[in-house]
Design a protein around this motif. Structure first.
Motif, short mmCIF file in Angstrom:
data_model
loop_
_atom_site.label_atom_id
_atom_site.label_comp_id
_atom_site.label_asym_id
_atom_site.label_seq_id
_atom_site.Cartn_x
_atom_site.Cartn_y
_atom_site.Cartn_z
N ASN A 180 0.84 -1.20 0.00
CA ASN A 180 0.00 0.00 0.00
C ASN A 180 0.88 1.25 0.00
O ASN A 180 1.71 1.44 0.88
N ASP B 81 1.69 7.35 5.95
CA ASP B 81 1.06 7.24 7.27
C ASP B 81 2.09 7.17 8.39
O ASP B 81 1.95 7.81 9.44
N ASP C 244 3.68 10.45 8.96
CA ASP C 244 2.74 11.33 9.65
C ASP C 244 2.70 11.02 11.14
O ASP C 244 2.66 11.93 11.98
N ILE C 245 2.73 9.72 11.50
CA ILE C 245 2.75 9.31 12.91
C ILE C 245 4.00 9.83 13.60
O ILE C 245 3.94 10.37 14.72
N SER D 212 0.25 4.19 0.66
CA SER D 212 0.02 5.16 1.74
C SER D 212 0.73 4.75 3.04
O SER D 212 0.74 5.52 4.00
N LEU D 213 1.35 3.56 3.05
CA LEU D 213 1.97 3.06 4.28
C LEU D 213 3.05 4.01 4.79
O LEU D 213 3.05 4.43 5.95
#
Length: 333
Positions: free
Chosen positions: A4, A10, A13-14, A6-7
């Motif tokens: 994915n 993400d 972002d974390i 977006s992994l």
């Protein structure tokens, strides 16, 4: 093997949010430390209040003992600031973790409690940086909003206790454009000022107020064969309406107001959706006669606002003079 896409986004972002939270937590603990130091100094000062100049002697003594070990962050000036901090904000549980120590240092300078509450609410709501807060305080945002609003309304909107029902609750007069870097003694064409605003759009939206987003520049409109161009178009999500802005680098005339009224009427009749509120028009001008504005526009109208722009921030004395002049004119109406 498909992964994915977006992994990584993400995870980044974390990490970013966690770092921001950690920095904010550390800064809040530092703020609390300064508060408790200020509280302890104040208590000791009260115990020796019958001794002349005890407070001055006390801060000098504390700085002398602490600065060699803990650095310039505990100089005499800083020690006095901690004491002021405690006296200005005497309840530890009322300190906001969203505000940094740098922002609290700016708020300590303000004498009026309602102003402090206003700037705290706006800082938290808009996630202002220390630099943005400093500019808003220095440009006297609170006083400018008070010129056309009552104190209770200004505070209620800032604290999200009510949504603005009138454009004047969030649109300021004058509007300060010192961030454009234009020299006040130089003549400018409207297109020059407009281009500079677009270049500094983020700062301009901050100065405009809450809820503004940019829609278009030199928006072409057709009215039965005639072609017109609207300087700037914004949308305000709080007022839920389009905001049309016309720029005039000369003194405002009644013809300027008539042109802006035509643009506002067009947007109301052609562009506005049924659930949206009436369009607002802002005439941003270098100079204006408020009496001309009043007699040109219908009484009690709320859609057209004439706001004067300034290319520099005023001194405190200049602003007070301007505020008093505006208040006197309101009383005479």
């Amino acid at each position: 093997m498909l992964i994915n896409q977006s992994l990584i986004v993400d995870i980044k972002d974390i990490i970013s949010k966690s770092r921001e939270n950690a920095i904010r937590a550390v800064d809040h603990q530092r703020t609390l430390m300064y508060w408790y130091v200020g509280q302890r100094i104040f208590e000791e000062e009260q115990n020796g209040k019958d001794r002349a100049d005890y407070g001055k002697y006390l801060t000098q003594y504390i700085a002398k003992e602490l600065e060699p070990e803990f650095g310039s962050g505990f100089s005499k000036r800083q020690i006095e600031l901690f004491r002021q901090f405690y006296r200005k904000f005497p309840i530890a549980n009322a300190l906001h973790s969203q505000l940094s120590w740098t922002q609290y240092k700016l708020l300590i300078r303000i004498d009026n409690q309602e102003q402090i509450e206003f700037y705290i609410a706006e800082t938290i709501k808009n996630n202002w940086t220390s630099r943005q807060l400093e500019r808003q305080i220095y440009s006297n945002l609170y006083e400018r909003l008070l010129l056309s609003n009552d104190k209770e309304s200004v505070l209620a909107v800032a604290k999200n206790e009510k949504l603005p029902s009138d454009a004047k609750e969030i649109i300021k007069d004058p509007i300060f454009l010192e961030f454009l870097g234009l020299k006040r003694e130089t003549s400018y064409y409207e297109r020059d000022l407009e281009s500079s605003i677009i270049t500094h759009l983020q700062e301009f939206l901050l100065e405009l107020g809450n809820g503004f987003s940019f829609v278009a520049r030199q928006k072409r409109i057709h009215i039965e064969g005639d072609e017109f161009f609207v300087d700037l178009v914004f949308y305000n999500r709080l007022l839920q309406c389009f905001v049309i802005m016309e720029i005039k680098t000369t003194k405002l005339t009644h013809q300027d107001l008539g042109q802006l009224q035509m643009y506002v009427n067009y947007y109301d009749r052609i562009e506005k959706l049924p659930h949206e509120n009436p369009t607002i028009g802002i005439l941003l001008c270098a100079d204006k006669n408020d009496a001309v504005v009043r007699f040109t526009l219908p009484e009690n109208q709320k859609q057209i606002i004439a706001s004067q722009y300034k290319l520099y921030l005023p001194t405190e004395q200049q602003l007070l003079k301007e505020v008093n002049k505006e208040l006197e004119s309101l009383e005479d109406k």
